[in-house]
Design a protein around this motif. Structure first.
Motif, short mmCIF file in Angstrom:
data_model
loop_
_atom_site.label_atom_id
_atom_site.label_comp_id
_atom_site.label_asym_id
_atom_site.label_seq_id
_atom_site.Cartn_x
_atom_site.Cartn_y
_atom_site.Cartn_z
N SER A 11 0.81 -1.22 0.00
CA SER A 11 0.00 0.00 0.00
C SER A 11 0.84 1.27 0.00
O SER A 11 0.34 2.34 -0.33
N VAL A 12 2.13 1.18 0.36
CA VAL A 12 3.03 2.35 0.32
C VAL A 12 4.39 2.02 -0.29
O VAL A 12 5.20 2.91 -0.51
N THR A 13 4.64 0.74 -0.54
CA THR A 13 5.90 0.32 -1.15
C THR A 13 5.65 -0.77 -2.17
O THR A 13 4.65 -1.48 -2.11
N CYS A 14 6.58 -0.89 -3.08
CA CYS A 14 6.57 -1.98 -4.05
C CYS A 14 7.98 -2.54 -4.12
O CYS A 14 8.90 -1.86 -4.61
N GLY A 15 8.18 -3.73 -3.57
CA GLY A 15 9.48 -4.37 -3.65
C GLY A 15 9.71 -4.86 -5.07
O GLY A 15 8.80 -5.36 -5.72
N VAL A 16 10.95 -4.68 -5.55
CA VAL A 16 11.28 -5.05 -6.92
C VAL A 16 12.51 -5.97 -6.91
O VAL A 16 13.52 -5.66 -6.28
N ALA A 17 12.39 -7.08 -7.62
CA ALA A 17 13.50 -8.01 -7.83
C ALA A 17 13.70 -8.16 -9.33
O ALA A 17 12.78 -7.87 -10.12
N ILE A 18 14.89 -8.60 -9.72
CA ILE A 18 15.17 -8.77 -11.15
C ILE A 18 15.94 -10.06 -11.37
O ILE A 18 16.68 -10.52 -10.51
N SER A 19 15.73 -10.65 -12.53
CA SER A 19 16.54 -11.76 -12.99
C SER A 19 17.04 -11.42 -14.38
O SER A 19 16.24 -11.09 -15.26
N GLU A 20 18.33 -11.47 -14.54
CA GLU A 20 18.93 -11.20 -15.84
C GLU A 20 19.27 -12.48 -16.57
O GLU A 20 19.60 -12.46 -17.74
N THR A 21 19.19 -13.61 -15.85
CA THR A 21 19.58 -14.90 -16.41
C THR A 21 18.41 -15.85 -16.61
O THR A 21 18.56 -16.85 -17.31
N SER A 112 19.52 -6.56 11.22
CA SER A 112 18.91 -5.70 12.24
C SER A 112 17.48 -5.33 11.85
O SER A 112 17.11 -5.33 10.68
N ARG A 113 16.68 -4.99 12.87
CA ARG A 113 15.28 -4.63 12.65
C ARG A 113 15.17 -3.44 11.68
O ARG A 113 14.34 -3.43 10.78
N LYS A 114 16.02 -2.45 11.85
CA LYS A 114 16.01 -1.26 10.99
C LYS A 114 16.30 -1.64 9.53
O LYS A 114 15.62 -1.21 8.61
N LYS A 115 17.29 -2.48 9.32
CA LYS A 115 17.66 -2.92 7.97
C LYS A 115 16.56 -3.82 7.38
O LYS A 115 16.24 -3.71 6.19
N ARG A 116 15.97 -4.69 8.21
CA ARG A 116 14.89 -5.57 7.71
C ARG A 116 13.74 -4.75 7.17
O ARG A 116 13.18 -5.07 6.12
N LYS A 117 13.38 -3.69 7.89
CA LYS A 117 12.26 -2.85 7.46
C LYS A 117 12.53 -2.23 6.09
O LYS A 117 11.62 -2.08 5.28
N LYS A 118 13.79 -1.94 5.79
CA LYS A 118 14.15 -1.32 4.52
C LYS A 118 14.14 -2.31 3.35
O LYS A 118 13.91 -1.92 2.22
N VAL A 119 14.41 -3.58 3.63
CA VAL A 119 14.59 -4.53 2.53
C VAL A 119 13.54 -5.64 2.45
O VAL A 119 13.57 -6.45 1.53
N ILE A 120 12.60 -5.68 3.40
CA ILE A 120 11.65 -6.79 3.44
C ILE A 120 10.84 -6.90 2.15
O ILE A 120 10.60 -8.00 1.66
N ASP A 121 10.42 -5.76 1.58
CA ASP A 121 9.62 -5.81 0.35
C ASP A 121 10.45 -6.33 -0.83
O ASP A 121 9.94 -7.07 -1.67
#
Length: 140
Positions: A11-21, A112-121
């Motif tokens: 609702s406020v973020t969109c996690g993005v992943a990529i595959s080049e292979t 860390s909790r702070k880092k998890r919040k940034k990368v979970i999506d």
């Protein structure tokens, strides 16, 4: 092999992943947008897709545990339909428990909790895309 992007739309973020292979997914970024402003998210995503020359998208489809599609799932379906109108090929992919799994992975890695919040999506997007790739490649 063409690049593929995986999305975990919130609702406020969109996690993005990529595959080049076409074999391995990796975290790319998190798109942040105003609460429920999917137009803003859409515009930012279109820029990202153009920048990375991507035409295929695996979009997480949130479902209830019984398999029903609720409000969040319908938002993803509608978002995917808009991407298809722009000429992208969209695969809706069941994302049940991907955020839980990503959270567990990060906890086991002692992030860390702070880092998890940034990368979970992003990690949830990696899980969505990786499960799609595994299925495409004859895996699980």
């Amino acid at each position: 092999m063409e690049k593929i992007i995986g999305l975990d739309l919130g609702s406020v973020t969109c996690g993005v992943a990529i595959s080049e292979t076409g074999i391995v997914a990796r975290a790319l970024t998190t798109i942040r947008f105003a609460p429920d402003d999917y137009d803003e998210c859409f515009d930012k995503l279109l820029d990202l897709l153009e920048e990375h020359h991507v035409k295929t998208i695996v979009l997480g489809l949130p479902k209830h545990m019984n398999g029903d599609v609720g409000v969040r799932g319908q938002l993803s379906i509608d978002f995917g339909a808009e991407l298809e109108k722009e000429g992208y090929h969209v695969h809706l992919w069941d994302e049940r428990l991907t955020t839980v799994s990503a959270q567990r992975f990060l906890l086991e890695g002692d992030v860390s909790r702070k880092k998890r919040k940034k990368v979970i999506d992003q990690m949830a997007a990696v899980q969505i895309l990786q499960s799609f790739l595994d299925r495409q490649n004859g895996g699980i």
